[in-house]
Write an enzyme that holds these catalytic residues in place. Structure first.
Site, PDB file in Angstrom:
ATOM      1  N   TRP A  57     -71.944 -13.380  16.611  1.00  0.00           N
ATOM      2  CA  TRP A  57     -70.548 -13.797  16.821  1.00  0.00           C
ATOM      3  C   TRP A  57     -69.581 -12.709  16.370  1.00  0.00           C
ATOM      4  O   TRP A  57     -69.776 -12.095  15.314  1.00  0.00           O
ATOM      5  CB  TRP A  57     -70.299 -15.058  15.989  1.00  0.00           C
ATOM      6  N   ASN A  59     -65.102 -12.129  16.101  1.00  0.00           N
ATOM      7  CA  ASN A  59     -63.746 -12.569  16.444  1.00  0.00           C
ATOM      8  C   ASN A  59     -62.746 -11.469  16.132  1.00  0.00           C
ATOM      9  O   ASN A  59     -62.975 -10.313  16.546  1.00  0.00           O
ATOM     10  CB  ASN A  59     -63.410 -13.961  15.895  1.00  0.00           C
ATOM     11  N   ASP A  60     -61.668 -11.755  15.455  1.00  0.00           N
ATOM     12  CA  ASP A  60     -60.483 -10.892  15.390  1.00  0.00           C
ATOM     13  C   ASP A  60     -60.756  -9.398  15.176  1.00  0.00           C
ATOM     14  O   ASP A  60     -61.552  -9.032  14.298  1.00  0.00           O
ATOM     15  CB  ASP A  60     -59.598 -11.313  14.210  1.00  0.00           C
ATOM     16  N   GLN A  76     -64.098  -9.145  12.736  1.00  0.00           N
ATOM     17  CA  GLN A  76     -64.728 -10.273  12.060  1.00  0.00           C
ATOM     18  C   GLN A  76     -66.093 -10.501  12.706  1.00  0.00           C
ATOM     19  O   GLN A  76     -66.204 -10.607  13.942  1.00  0.00           O
ATOM     20  CB  GLN A  76     -63.850 -11.528  12.211  1.00  0.00           C
ATOM     21  N   TRP A  84     -69.213 -18.927  14.492  1.00  0.00           N
ATOM     22  CA  TRP A  84     -68.421 -18.386  13.380  1.00  0.00           C
ATOM     23  C   TRP A  84     -69.074 -18.731  12.028  1.00  0.00           C
ATOM     24  O   TRP A  84     -69.600 -19.817  11.845  1.00  0.00           O
ATOM     25  CB  TRP A  84     -67.004 -18.962  13.443  1.00  0.00           C
ATOM     26  N   ASP A 186     -54.122 -13.163   6.622  1.00  0.00           N
ATOM     27  CA  ASP A 186     -53.979 -12.156   7.676  1.00  0.00           C
ATOM     28  C   ASP A 186     -52.800 -11.201   7.454  1.00  0.00           C
ATOM     29  O   ASP A 186     -51.868 -11.136   8.270  1.00  0.00           O
ATOM     30  CB  ASP A 186     -53.876 -12.842   9.063  1.00  0.00           C
TER      31      ASP A 186
HETATM   32  N1  DQQ Z   1     -59.770 -15.673  12.005  1.00  0.00           N
HETATM   33  C1  DQQ Z   1     -58.493 -16.323  12.141  1.00  0.00           C
HETATM   34  C2  DQQ Z   1     -57.725 -15.754  10.992  1.00  0.00           C
HETATM   35  C3  DQQ Z   1     -58.733 -15.651   9.915  1.00  0.00           C
HETATM   36  C4  DQQ Z   1     -59.959 -15.232  10.654  1.00  0.00           C
HETATM   37  C5  DQQ Z   1     -57.874 -16.080  13.478  1.00  0.00           C
HETATM   38  C6  DQQ Z   1     -61.235 -15.803  10.086  1.00  0.00           C
HETATM   39  O1  DQQ Z   1     -56.632 -16.549  10.608  1.00  0.00           O
HETATM   40  O2  DQQ Z   1     -58.370 -14.713   8.934  1.00  0.00           O
HETATM   41  O3  DQQ Z   1     -58.795 -16.109  14.523  1.00  0.00           O
HETATM   42  O4  DQQ Z   1     -62.340 -15.316  10.779  1.00  0.00           O
END
Ligand code: DQQ
Length: 573
Positions: A57, A59-60, A76, A84, A186
């Site tokens: 996985w 993400n950001d 991430q 996740w 963030d």
């Molecule tokens: N992903 C969110 C953020 C956080 C992160 C946004 C956690 O707010 O910090 O997709 O993986």
């Protein structure tokens, strides 16, 4: 500043390994799927040139920056599965934003202040070319706090090892500061004010009010919360991944995040946890008041302006000092079921980085894939000027249609038959879902059928429709219709849409789509609106994928020119 680095290096952070406790976050948590399962050997949906690691996985995008001519992408990442969880900062570097070298995770739980997770954050290049990263740590009480990390060895251009400040956390919720402990995350790239103090904002909410909490610091180590946020909006819920940066009022060049000079405006983007959409406004940053004020008429909600009107979230920009441009990264999640993701063994990709600048009108941004992507183009196919009769479809042959870059431009000369736009039709996504590619119109739908099967049982349609608005001006709608993208009914096939700030009487309607097996990333009219879709064809796979131009309106339109390229594979890991 040298002292500051020295003092950090003198301390040894206590690295405790990767033991991560699972947490409730803004992402779904699947406790029983935190181990790599056996994955399918058949992988038709892996991308050829969109960034993704070999498995698991993602993400950001995090901490994106350029240092000594090398681009850094952190993101991430769950090292333990296709959902996740167990989040660390994975790390890859590149010389061209297209081909990547993987490194070991740069930031992972090792301190009290991040023992339950290392969530999103940003990089700031401090004076003397010294990068620093702020990220959100999840502490033993599951509080969200902000931590600092700096490179262990500045002479390593890959910046492979990072040292955390022993003073972490540098910002934390406490009884005094009224910060919600589970809504404080963030941090953005920091900027330097005219008073020589650094500023950074952190996404938050109080009840349903979304806010960008502002902190200031003289030395980057001691941070004091400002009395008021940089900006807040009632009813928007949690603001994730805020981004705040200046844009020039003329030209296409980007600006350093601390640039407050004349001829600048500011952009504030927030990612709305509630809807998983982002919106941005263009406005003015008053350094005297330390407040951001969106321009009059800005829509500050889910229906505001978006970087991308499709699947695109948690985006982040950085100033590319090597090419004087501002570059945008964004995470594109799957639209498939969790079951299918686990079978694939991976989930999530990054969109192609985009250069971004302020439109001449000053009202919105414009985005275009970074020019480096064009290095992957081979075997150009061109279709000269051609009439595309109402109700017709033509195939674009000679390209690898599952992995391609296509640019098409349409000329419309006769607008008499344009349908009236009902004044109640204010939601472009809704109009696109009611009037998909198969719904005949007058001027449109015309555009592309990407990832299409030979028999047209499967396709992703990206197209325009032209309407006559109330004030006799024409309204151009851009849609990405996924309803026929796959015979698999488990996928989310939501149709996306955007209005384009364009007068079709004077401007050609151009469309560019980056097609890459399971993603169609489209740019309308030179990047005035972008729509990204994730799709999973079952027939239109690899060599069985086709590309068509179509016109399902009653009126003829002219293809003014079409160029399509097969795209080489990029080195992604
Ligand atoms: N992903 C969110 C953020 C956080 C992160 C946004 C956690 O707010 O910090 O997709 O993986």
């Amino acid at each position: 500043m040298a002292n500051f680095y020295l003092s950090l290096f003198l301390f040894f952070a206590l690295f405790l390994g990767h033991g991560v406790v699972e947490l409730q976050a803004s992402h779904h948590v699947y406790r029983n799927l935190q181990t790599s399962q056996s994955t399918s050997p058949n992988q038709p949906y892996r991308t050829g040139y969109h960034f993704q690691p070999p498995k698991n996985w993602i993400n950001d995008p995090n901490g994106v920056m350029i240092y000594k001519g090398i681009y850094h992408l952190f993101y991430q990442y769950n090292p333990k599965g296709a959902v996740w969880g167990n989040i660390v900062w994975a790390h890859s570097t590149s010389k061209d934003l297209i081909n990547w070298i993987p490194h070991d995770p740069a930031i992972y739980p090792s301190q009290q202040s991040d023992i339950n997770g290392c969530w999103s954050g940003s990089a700031t290049i401090l004076p003397g070319e010294k990068p620093a990263i702020f990220y959100t740590g999840i502490d033993p009480h599951n509080r969200q706090v902000q931590n600092l990390a700096v490179p262990k060895n500045l002479s390593d251009p890959y910046l492979r090892e990072w040292v955390k400040s022993p003073k972490n956390p540098l910002m934390a919720p406490d009884a005094m500061n009224q910060i919600n402990t589970s809504s404080f995350r963030d941090p953005t790239t920091a900027w330097l004010g005219p008073d020589k103090r650094w500023r950074v904002i952190i996404g938050s909410k109080i009840n349903r009010k979304g806010l960008a909490i502002l902190y200031r610091s003289k030395d980057f180590l001691h941070w004091i919360k400002a009395k008021h946020p940089l900006h807040s909006v009632k009813g928007t819920g949690m603001w994730e991944c805020p981004d705040f940066f200046p844009v020039s009022t003329y030209g296409l060049n980007g600006l350093d995040t601390s640039d407050m000079g004349p001829n600048t405006k500011h952009v504030l983007k927030v990612s709305l946890d509630d809807t998983k959409h982002e919106y941005y406004t263009v406005g003015t940053y008053s350094t005297a008041k330390d407040r951001y004020v969106p321009d009059e008429g800005s829509v500050e909600s889910d229906s505001g302006l978006r970087f991308d009107y499709g699947k695109y979230y948690a985006s982040k920009t950085f100033f590319d000092s090597a090419k004087n441009r501002r570059v945008l990264w964004g995470w594109v999640n799957e639209s498939s079921s969790v079951n299918d993701d686990v079978k694939k063994g991976w989930a999530g990709i990054q969109a192609i980085p985009r250069k971004l600048w302020l439109d001449k009108s000053g009202k919105h941004l414009v985005q275009w894939p970074v020019v480096e992507i064009e290095k992957l183009r081979v075997n150009q196919v061109q279709v000269p000027s051609k009439l595309l009769k109402g109700g017709s479809v033509i195939e674009v042959t000679g390209v690898t249609a599952a992995q391609a870059d296509v640019e098409i431009s349409f000329d419309v000369s006769d607008f008499k038959k344009a349908e009236k736009l009902d004044p109640g039709w204010t939601n472009p996504q809704l109009i696109c879902s009611q009037k998909g590619a198969s719904v005949k119109g007058a001027l449109g739908p015309f555009g592309l059928l990407a990832l299409a099967s030979k028999d047209l049982k499967e396709y992703t349609a990206v197209f325009f429709r032209i309407f006559k608005g109330e004030d006799k001006k024409f309204v151009v709608l851009m849609c990405s219709d996924q309803s026929r993208s796959s015979l698999n009914s488990d996928n989310d096939k939501t149709t996306y849409g955007a209005f384009l700030n364009v007068d079709p009487v004077y401007e050609k309607l151009s469309l560019r789509s980056l097609i890459d097996h399971s993603i169609v990333e489209s740019f309308g009219v030179g990047g005035k609106a972008c729509i990204t879709a994730r799709v999973y064809p079952t027939l239109a796979i690899d060599d069985y994928a086709h590309l068509y131009a179509f016109n399902n309106g009653t009126e003829n339109v002219k293809i003014n020119g079409l160029s399509a390229w097969s795209m080489k594979k990029a080195q992604l890991y």
